[in-house]
Scaffold this active site. Structure first.
Site, PDB file in Angstrom:
ATOM      1  N   SER A 106      -7.878  98.923  62.865  1.00 39.43           N
ATOM      2  CA  SER A 106      -8.511  97.619  63.145  1.00 39.43           C
ATOM      3  C   SER A 106      -7.779  96.480  62.420  1.00 39.43           C
ATOM      4  CB  SER A 106      -9.963  97.656  62.665  1.00 39.43           C
ATOM      5  OG  SER A 106     -10.522  96.369  62.682  1.00 39.43           O
ATOM      6  N   TYR A 142      -7.387  91.383  66.691  1.00 41.43           N
ATOM      7  CA  TYR A 142      -8.296  90.264  66.910  1.00 41.43           C
ATOM      8  C   TYR A 142      -7.453  89.030  66.612  1.00 41.43           C
ATOM      9  CZ  TYR A 142     -12.533  93.240  66.738  1.00 41.43           C
ATOM     10  OH  TYR A 142     -13.514  94.169  66.998  1.00 41.43           O
ATOM     11  N   THR A 156      -7.939  93.607  71.679  1.00 39.66           N
ATOM     12  CA  THR A 156      -9.337  93.849  72.063  1.00 39.66           C
ATOM     13  C   THR A 156      -9.890  92.620  72.777  1.00 39.66           C
ATOM     14  OG1 THR A 156      -9.673  95.390  70.256  1.00 39.66           O
ATOM     15  CG2 THR A 156     -11.654  94.372  71.169  1.00 39.66           C
ATOM     16  N   LYS A 165      -7.771  96.476  75.214  1.00 40.82           N
ATOM     17  CA  LYS A 165      -8.918  97.371  74.978  1.00 40.82           C
ATOM     18  C   LYS A 165     -10.202  96.618  75.309  1.00 40.82           C
ATOM     19  CE  LYS A 165     -11.184  99.864  71.148  1.00 40.82           C
ATOM     20  NZ  LYS A 165     -12.305  99.034  70.715  1.00 40.82           N
ATOM     21  N   HIS A 170     -16.688  98.646  73.505  1.00 41.76           N
ATOM     22  CA  HIS A 170     -16.805  98.484  72.054  1.00 41.76           C
ATOM     23  C   HIS A 170     -17.905  99.395  71.490  1.00 41.76           C
ATOM     24  CE1 HIS A 170     -14.848  95.434  69.347  1.00 41.76           C
ATOM     25  NE2 HIS A 170     -15.678  95.988  68.473  1.00 41.76           N
TER      26      HIS A 170
HETATM   27  C1  LIG Z   1     -18.605 100.031  62.970  1.00 42.16           C
HETATM   28  C2  LIG Z   1     -17.679  99.782  64.119  1.00 42.16           C
HETATM   29  C3  LIG Z   1     -16.639  98.889  63.952  1.00 42.16           C
HETATM   30  C4  LIG Z   1     -15.743  98.665  64.992  1.00 42.16           C
HETATM   31  N1  LIG Z   1     -14.686  97.838  64.796  1.00 42.16           N
HETATM   32  C5  LIG Z   1     -13.809  97.624  65.804  1.00 42.16           C
HETATM   33  C6  LIG Z   1     -12.661  96.817  65.603  1.00 42.16           C
HETATM   34  O1  LIG Z   1     -12.415  96.306  64.524  1.00 42.16           O
HETATM   35  N2  LIG Z   1     -11.840  96.624  66.670  1.00 42.16           N
HETATM   36  C7  LIG Z   1     -12.073  97.176  67.899  1.00 42.16           C
HETATM   37  O2  LIG Z   1     -11.308  96.969  68.835  1.00 42.16           O
HETATM   38  N3  LIG Z   1     -13.144  97.978  68.091  1.00 42.16           N
HETATM   39  C8  LIG Z   1     -14.000  98.230  67.083  1.00 42.16           C
HETATM   40  N4  LIG Z   1     -15.059  99.057  67.279  1.00 42.16           N
HETATM   41  C9  LIG Z   1     -15.214  99.744  68.572  1.00 42.16           C
HETATM   42  C10 LIG Z   1     -14.467 101.086  68.526  1.00 42.16           C
HETATM   43  O3  LIG Z   1     -13.074 100.869  68.529  1.00 42.16           O
HETATM   44  C11 LIG Z   1     -14.782 101.947  69.753  1.00 42.16           C
HETATM   45  O4  LIG Z   1     -14.589 101.189  70.921  1.00 42.16           O
HETATM   46  C12 LIG Z   1     -16.186 102.534  69.733  1.00 42.16           C
HETATM   47  O5  LIG Z   1     -16.608 102.853  68.434  1.00 42.16           O
HETATM   48  C13 LIG Z   1     -16.199 103.801  70.589  1.00 42.16           C
HETATM   49  O6  LIG Z   1     -17.472 104.279  70.735  1.00 42.16           O
HETATM   50  P1  LIG Z   1     -18.095 105.487  69.876  1.00 42.16           P
HETATM   51  O7  LIG Z   1     -18.378 104.918  68.523  1.00 42.16           O
HETATM   52  O8  LIG Z   1     -19.310 105.818  70.641  1.00 42.16           O
HETATM   53  O9  LIG Z   1     -17.086 106.599  69.834  1.00 42.16           O
HETATM   54  C14 LIG Z   1     -15.936  99.322  66.242  1.00 42.16           C
HETATM   55  C15 LIG Z   1     -16.985 100.219  66.389  1.00 42.16           C
HETATM   56  C16 LIG Z   1     -17.843 100.474  65.343  1.00 42.16           C
HETATM   57  C17 LIG Z   1     -18.942 101.486  65.527  1.00 42.16           C
END
Ligand SMILES: Cc1cc2nc3c(=O)[nH]c(=O)nc-3n(C[C@H](O)[C@H](O)[C@H](O)COP(=O)(O)O)c2cc1C
Length: 410
Positions: A156, A179, A205, A282, A306
């Site tokens: 991230s 981001y 993203t 993404k 996300h």
């Molecule tokens: C706590 C948390 C923080 C996240 N931070 C980011 C991030 O910084 N950038 C991003 O593109 N997606 C972020 N995501 C989304 C994840 O990349 C991903 O799309 C998602 O967790 C997938 O679903 P799952 O948790 O059900 O496996 C985040 C998700 C969570 C749960």
């Protein structure tokens, strides 16, 4: 005035009442009664080491206890009523497996080649921000675990460990998620830094550019947390992410948001010109956006909402994968995340057109529960389950996983 502790108790009592009501209703339906009886016969246990975990949910149960309530709310929640979060998961229940018998499955190869790099498994780590909120070793522990298993890690922008240290711990180039912030110059500096460190792809993203809907579950958990945030870190006033390591040394004046709601597809073209390595977007959830992304020259797309944290659309990522794969027609690789909790889920996504799949929360449960060992366990368990599914379905390579091994359930 109700204090946070009392609020927590009220919430738990409400939740228990709702649970009791639901179980009573279930017990009244003949089919569910059998399942409930089976559940009642399974003793409830909590594991004490990563090696004991039978599945990622056992890691979740430990992480629920080890991660502080407000951080847990951040990890576990979606937006509004968390319905996209749920649908990401239930989408996998709408597909069954078609097992095949009498195939020599003694040798199963789970390796995948993507952009010239070979990974030992098609299961990769999605970018998850602020991982030191789950364990003191944060993204470094995730990198050590992924690196030892030769699994892809996407880092991230809001990482708590800088990209240089993560790549060193991993041992292979990771991909850098982007981001842009509301000052694109900053995002472009992040790209330059990640490329200089050796990141082999930039993942832009695009699913939070509208700002996202309200994260209610996160806010409710935060109310139950009686700790003082300032003991460990500067409490967030709005979006103060200037302390995140990828912004070290950058002039953050005026930067208040990780995203900008003024960006359009033209910005993908701008990034295409700027990014020297591979570029992916993404957060794609429609064939229209997949087509637009390809027109702008991306090297790959990630189907994602996300993890149910963008909008409560009620549409799971697996639900849209087939139509997106149809529109993409193999021109670029498709990755997917959201709701993958079993190796058989990975199998289904691969059968419906994904080249690789990513997990978010499951490895963070492992991280929160047992640090690096927990991340290793999450990856190992999912790989083992995938291999078992492949064997039962009579396929010995990732490329051979096709839709003919699935059946659509009513
Ligand atoms: C706590 C948390 C923080 C996240 N931070 C980011 C991030 O910084 N950038 C991003 O593109 N997606 C972020 N995501 C989304 C994840 O990349 C991903 O799309 C998602 O967790 C997938 O679903 P799952 O948790 O059900 O496996 C985040 C998700 C969570 C749960």
């Amino acid at each position: 005035m109700i204090g946070p502790d009392r609020m927590g108790i009220i919430m738990r009592e409400d939740a228990n009442a709702a649970r009791r009501q639901f179980l009573a209703w279930l017990a009244a339906t003949p089919l569910a009664a059998g399942a409930l009886q089976a559940m009642a016969q399974t003793p409830s246990t909590v594991i004490t080491s990563a090696e004991q975990a039978l599945n990622v949910f056992e890691l979740e149960a430990v992480a629920r206890q080890t991660i502080p309530p407000s951080h847990w709310g951040y990890l576990t929640g979606g937006v509004q009523d968390d319905r996209s979060l749920v649908t990401n998961r239930t989408a996998y229940d709408r597909w069954g497996l078609r097992p095949r018998r009498l195939v020599d499955v003694s040798k199963v190869d789970t390796s995948v080649k993507l952009f010239g790099e070979t990974w030992s498994s098609p299961i990769a780590l999605s970018p998850v921000s602020s991982q030191r909120a789950f364990h003191a070793d944060g993204e470094r522990a995730s990198a050590l675990a992924a690196g030892k298993r030769n699994a892809l890690q996407i880092l991230s922008t809001l990482t708590t460990v800088p990209v240089e240290d993560v790549i060193k711990a991993h041992g292979h180039p990771v991909w850098q998620q982007l981001y842009t912030t509301n000052i694109p110059r900053l995002g472009e500096q992040v790209v330059a830094r990640a490329e200089a460190a050796g990141a082999s792809a930039i993942v832009f993203t695009i699913d939070l550019l509208g700002g996202g809907q309200r994260r209610e579950t996160q806010a409710i958990f935060a109310r139950t947390d009686s700790r003082t945030c300032a003991t460990c870190h500067t409490p967030r006033a709005g979006y103060d992410f200037s302390r995140k390591r990828m912004f070290d040394g950058l002039d953050m004046t005026g930067a208040v948001s990780p995203n900008s709601n003024t960006l359009t597809w033209d910005y993908v073209s701008r990034l295409r010109d700027l990014v020297k390595t591979r570029l992916l977007v993404k957060g794609v959830m429609t064939p229209e956006d997949a087509t637009l992304a390809i027109k702008r020259g991306v090297d790959g797309i990630i189907v994602s909402n996300h993890g149910g944290r963008a909008e409560d659309s009620l549409v799971g990522t697996l639900d849209v994968l087939p139509e997106i794969a149809q529109a993409v027609k193999g021109r670029v690789p498709i990755l997917i995340d959201g709701g993958i909790r079993r190796g058989s889920d990975a199998f289904k996504a691969l059968a419906l057109g994904a080249s690789m799949v990513c997990i978010g929360r499951p490895y963070c449960w492992g991280l929160g529960a047992f640090g690096e060992d927990g991340v290793t366990a999450a990856l190992r368990l999912l790989d083992e389950e995938l291999i078992a599914t492949m064997r039962q379905c009579g396929v010995t390579s990732i490329k051979a996983i096709k839709k003919d091994r699935l059946t659509k359930l009513a």
